[in-house]
Design a protein around this motif. Structure first.
Motif, PDB file in Angstrom:
ATOM      1  N   PHE A   1       0.834  -1.205   0.000  1.00 12.09           N
ATOM      2  CA  PHE A   1       0.000   0.000   0.000  1.00 12.09           C
ATOM      3  C   PHE A   1       0.867   1.253   0.000  1.00 12.09           C
ATOM      4  O   PHE A   1       0.619   2.199  -0.756  1.00 12.09           O
ATOM      5  N   MET A   2       1.906   1.266   0.832  1.00 12.61           N
ATOM      6  CA  MET A   2       2.797   2.420   0.890  1.00 12.61           C
ATOM      7  C   MET A   2       3.555   2.600  -0.426  1.00 12.61           C
ATOM      8  O   MET A   2       3.757   3.731  -0.887  1.00 12.61           O
ATOM      9  N   LYS A   3       3.955   1.481  -1.044  1.00 12.06           N
ATOM     10  CA  LYS A   3       4.639   1.566  -2.336  1.00 12.06           C
ATOM     11  C   LYS A   3       3.710   2.125  -3.408  1.00 12.06           C
ATOM     12  O   LYS A   3       4.133   2.909  -4.265  1.00 12.06           O
ATOM     13  N   ALA A   4       2.438   1.724  -3.353  1.00 10.76           N
ATOM     14  CA  ALA A   4       1.465   2.207  -4.335  1.00 10.76           C
ATOM     15  C   ALA A   4       1.230   3.709  -4.165  1.00 10.76           C
ATOM     16  O   ALA A   4       1.107   4.448  -5.150  1.00 10.76           O
ATOM     17  N   LEU A   5       1.139   4.156  -2.928  1.00 14.28           N
ATOM     18  CA  LEU A   5       0.965   5.590  -2.682  1.00 14.28           C
ATOM     19  C   LEU A   5       2.129   6.388  -3.275  1.00 14.28           C
ATOM     20  O   LEU A   5       1.928   7.422  -3.930  1.00 14.28           O
ATOM     21  N   LYS A   6       3.329   5.893  -3.045  1.00 11.07           N
ATOM     22  CA  LYS A   6       4.514   6.590  -3.551  1.00 11.07           C
ATOM     23  C   LYS A   6       4.553   6.575  -5.074  1.00 11.07           C
ATOM     24  O   LYS A   6       4.864   7.596  -5.713  1.00 11.07           O
ATOM     25  N   ALA A   7       4.216   5.417  -5.662  1.00  9.54           N
ATOM     26  CA  ALA A   7       4.257   5.291  -7.117  1.00  9.54           C
ATOM     27  C   ALA A   7       3.227   6.179  -7.795  1.00  9.54           C
ATOM     28  O   ALA A   7       3.431   6.653  -8.919  1.00  9.54           O
ATOM     29  N   GLN A   8       2.105   6.436  -7.109  1.00  9.46           N
ATOM     30  CA  GLN A   8       1.034   7.232  -7.698  1.00  9.46           C
ATOM     31  C   GLN A   8       1.033   8.681  -7.206  1.00  9.46           C
ATOM     32  O   GLN A   8       0.085   9.426  -7.441  1.00  9.46           O
ATOM     33  N   GLY A   9       2.115   9.050  -6.515  1.00 10.75           N
ATOM     34  CA  GLY A   9       2.287  10.442  -6.124  1.00 10.75           C
ATOM     35  C   GLY A   9       1.366  10.919  -5.024  1.00 10.75           C
ATOM     36  O   GLY A   9       1.049  12.106  -4.953  1.00 10.75           O
ATOM     37  N   ILE A  10       0.930  10.029  -4.155  1.00  7.64           N
ATOM     38  CA  ILE A  10       0.056  10.393  -3.047  1.00  7.64           C
ATOM     39  C   ILE A  10       0.877  10.422  -1.759  1.00  7.64           C
ATOM     40  O   ILE A  10       1.485   9.420  -1.386  1.00  7.64           O
ATOM     41  N   SER A  11       0.892  11.538  -1.091  1.00  7.44           N
ATOM     42  CA  SER A  11       1.670  11.671   0.133  1.00  7.44           C
ATOM     43  C   SER A  11       0.963  10.976   1.295  1.00  7.44           C
ATOM     44  O   SER A  11      -0.261  11.087   1.449  1.00  7.44           O
TER      45      SER A  11
END
Length: 554
Positions: free
Chosen positions: A431-441
Motif C-alpha cells: 500500500f505504501m509503495k502504491a501511494l509513492k508510485a502514484q504520487g500520493i503523500s
C-alpha cells in the motif's frame, strides 16, 4: 470518546423527507450508508464509535487471557511470560497501526482480505481469506463446546450437546439481526470483560501489598520458585524454549485484535472512529495483558499444579488460582460466569467476522457471489448461515472418535492468526509503495501509521519467524504426528495460494496499477454528509453510557 455517532443509525421520520419532497442530508446518509463502499455488498454502517472501541477490546480479551495465561506462566515463569507477552504486544501494535492506515483510507467489507487482493495479489487474498474464514468457523464450534464445559462446572451431569444446540441457535439468530444489535451485544460483553480484568488487577495489587492483614508478598514468586522456568529441557536452553513457547501462546491470546479492521466496513464515520480505536490499542495491550500477566506472576508460583490443568472452566484460570491462594472462596463461581460471557462473546464474533470475510471474498470474485447476498437491513444472511453451519461440528465431541477428528480440524486454525497478521503487514508495505508510485503523500492520509515502513517489516519478519518455529516441540524429539498438527495450516495456506495461482494465472499487482480510488470517494461523501447532519442537529447530549465508555476507553 468524543461525540456519539448515533445520527447515522436512527434517522427520524422527519429527517427522511421534507414537505417539499426533497431528501434531507439524513436520508442521503442512510442511502449511502446502506451500500458498503468499494467492491462490496450492501452492508449498512450502523456501528457507533463506542461499539467499535469495545469490539477492539473484546476481540483480544478472551480465554487466552483468562485461562491460557496460566499455561504461559507454567512454561516460562513470571519474568519469561511478562517479556514474551510484551514482545508479542509490539508485533500486534505494528499490525494494528498498519491496518488502521489502510482501513481509514479504504474502509471496505472484507477489510484485509480485500487489501491483500487489491494491493498485492489476488492469490494472496484468496488463500488468506479462506484460511482466516475457516479458522473463525472452526473456532465457533470450539466456543460452543467450551460453553457446555463451562456450564458443567455447576452441574456435571448435563450433556454438553444441549448447550451446543441452544447457543448455536442463539448466536445465529443474533447475527441475523442488523449489525447494530451485534455492536450492542459486544459492547456489554466487552464491558463485563473489562470490569473483570480491572477488578482483578486491583484485587491483585491489594493482595500483593498485604491488604486485609495478609503478609506482604512483593516479588516473592520471582525468587521462589524463580523468575524463569525451564520447559522440555533443563538449564539455559530450557528457559529459552519456555520463553519461545510463550511467544506462540501470547500470539494466540492476542488474536482477534484485527476485528477492528473488519468492523470498519460497517462503522459510521470510519475516518474518525477507526483511528481512535487504533490509538487506544497500546493502552489496551499494556493494561489488559501485560499488567494482568505481571499480577498473575506475582501471586501464583509457576510450579503450581493447577496451572497444568487441561480444563476449560474456572478451575484452570490463574485468576481463580490466585484467589484461592489468597483464601478468597467466592471467586471461582463468579469467574466461571464471566468465562461463559467470554465464550459467548467469542462465538458471536466468530460468526460476525467469518461472514464479513466471506462478503469480502465474494466482492473480489474469490468466493461464490451468493455469499455476498444481503437482506434489506444489510445482513449477509447467506454468509452468516454458511459460517454458522460449521458450528454444528461441535457435536463431534459427543463421541470419542469424533472428538479426535475435531481436534485435528482445530489445529488447522491455530496459526491462521499469525498468517493473517503477516499478510496485513505485506499488504501495508505494498500500500505504501502504491501511494509513492502514484504520487500520493502519506501525510494526506486520514490516519498515518508511525515508524514506517520499518515497523511493518518488523512485524512481518517476526510473524514469519514464529509461524516457521511454532511447531518446534515436534522436533524435541521428532514426532511425525505433532509435526503435521503444527504445520498443517501452513501447508493448507500454501496449497490454496499455489492452487489459485495455477488456476487463474494471476500476477502480482504493480504499484502503479493498484486501485486506490474505488471506495474512497464514496466514504468522503459519506463523511461530509455526516458532518453536515451533525451541524444541523447541533451538539448531542452525552448520556451516562457515553460517560462510562469514555472513562474506560480514555
Amino acid at each position: 470518546m468524543g461525540k456519539d455517532d448515533s445520527v447515522l443509525t436512527k434517522p427520524t421520520e422527519a429527517s427522511s423527507a421534507n414537505v417539499s419532497g426533497r431528501t434531507s442530508p439524513s436520508n442521503d446518509i442512510e442511502k449511502q450508508s446502506s451500500l458498503e463502499q468499494g467492491t462490496s455488498a450492501p452492508l449498512q454502517r450502523r456501528l457507533q464509535s463506542r461499539h467499535l472501541q469495545m469490539i477492539a477490546i473484546g476481540g483480544t480479551i478472551g480465554t487466552g487471557l483468562f485461562i491460557g495465561s496460566g499455561s504461559a506462566l507454567s512454561k516460562a515463569g513470571p519474568a519469561g511470560a511478562l517479556i514474551g507477552y510484551s514482545f508479542v504486544g509490539t508485533l500486534v501494535y505494528s499490525v494494528m497501526v498498519a491496518l488502521g492506515e489502510m482501513a481509514t483510507y479504504l474502509p471496505v467489507s472484507g477489510s484485509f482480505t480485500v487489501y491483500a487482493s487489491r494491493f498485492v495479489d489476488s492469490s494472496l487474498g484468496f488463500a488468506m481469506g479462506w484460511i482466516y474464514w475457516f479458522s473463525w468457523a472452526m473456532t465457533f464450534a470450539l466456543e460452543l463446546v467450551a460453553s457446555g464445559l463451562i456450564i458443567q462446572y455447576w452441574e456435571q451431569d448435563l450433556n454438553i450437546g444441549i448447550f451446543i444446540a441452544v447457543f448455536w441457535v442463539f448466536i445465529i439468530a443474533l447475527n441475523m439481526l442488523p449489525v447494530s444489535f451485534y455492536g450492542e451485544v459486544e459492547f456489554w460483553f466487552a464491558f463485563i470483560k473489562v470490569v473483570t480484568v480491572v477488578g482483578f488487577i486491583i484485587f491483585a495489587i491489594c493482595i500483593d501489598a498485604g491488604a486485609g492483614g495478609r503478609p506482604y508478598l512483593g516479588f516473592h514468586t520471582w525468587s521462589n520458585p524463580g523468575a524463569f522456568a525451564s520447559y522440555i529441557v533443563d538449564g539455559a536452553t530450557g528457559r529459552f524454549v519456555g520463553f519461545w513457547a510463550v511467544l506462540i501462546q501470547a500470539g494466540f491470546s492476542y488474536q482477534g485484535t484485527e476485528l477492528v479492521g473488519i468492523a470498519a466496513g460497517e462503522t459510521a464515520n470510519p475516518r474518525k472512529t477507526v483511528p481512535s480505536a487504533i490509538r487506544n490499542t497500546a493502552f489496551r495491550i499494556v493494561l489488559f495483558f501485560i499488567l494482568t500477566i505481571l499480577m498473575i506472576g506475582l501471586l501464583v508460583p509457576y510450579d503450581n499444579e493447577s496451572l497444568l490443568s487441561d480444563s476449560t472452566d474456572a478451575t484452570a484460570s490463574p485468576f481463580v488460582i490466585a484467589a484461592q491462594l489468597a483464601g478468597v472462596k467466592a471467586l471461582p463461581g463468579l469467574i466461571n460466569g464471566v468465562l461463559l460471557c467470554v465464550v459467548l462473546s467469542a462465538a458471536n464474533s466468530n460468526v460476525y467476522s467469518g461472514s464479513r470475510i466471506l462478503v469480502g471474498l465474494a466482492s473480489e470474485g474469490l468466493a461464490p457471489k451468493i455469499l455476498g447476498r444481503t437482506s434489506q437491513r444489510g445482513v449477509p444472511y447467506v454468509a452468516v448461515a454458511f459460517t454458522a453451519a460449521f458450528g454444528l461440528l461441535g457435536f463431534l465431541n459427543e463421541s470419542s472418535s469424533g472428538a479426535e477428528v475435531f481436534d485435528w480440524l482445530l489445529n488447522i486454525t491455530g496459526v491462521a492468526g499469525f498468517i493473517s497478521w503477516t499478510c496485513i503487514g505485506i499488504s501495508h508495505i505494498a500500500f505504501m509503495k502504491a501511494l509513492k508510485a502514484q504520487g500520493i503523500s502519506r501525510d494526506s492520509l486520514p490516519y498515518k501509521a508511525m515508524w514506517q515502513p520499518w515497523f511493518s517489516w518488523y512485524g512481518v519478519g517476526f510473524n514469519v519467524l514464529i509461524i516457521l518455529t511454532q511447531g518446534f516441540t515436534s522436533f524435541m524429539p521428532w514426532n511425525t504426528s505433532d509435526f503435521f498438527i503444527a504445520y498443517v495450516s501452513v501447508m493448507l495456506f500454501v496449497v490454496l495460494f499455489v492452487g489459485h495461482k495455477l488456476v487463474t494465472r494471476s500476477k502480482p499487482v504493480k504499484s502503479e496499477e493498484v486501485d486506490l480510488v474505488t471506495g474512497r470517494t464514496e466514504v468522503d461523501e459519506l463523511d461530509a454528509l455526516a458532518e453536515k447532519e451533525q451541524e444541523m442537529e447541533g451538539p448531542q447530549r452525552k448520556t451516562w453510557l457515553n460517560r462510562v465508555s469514555k472513562f474506560i476507553l480514555g
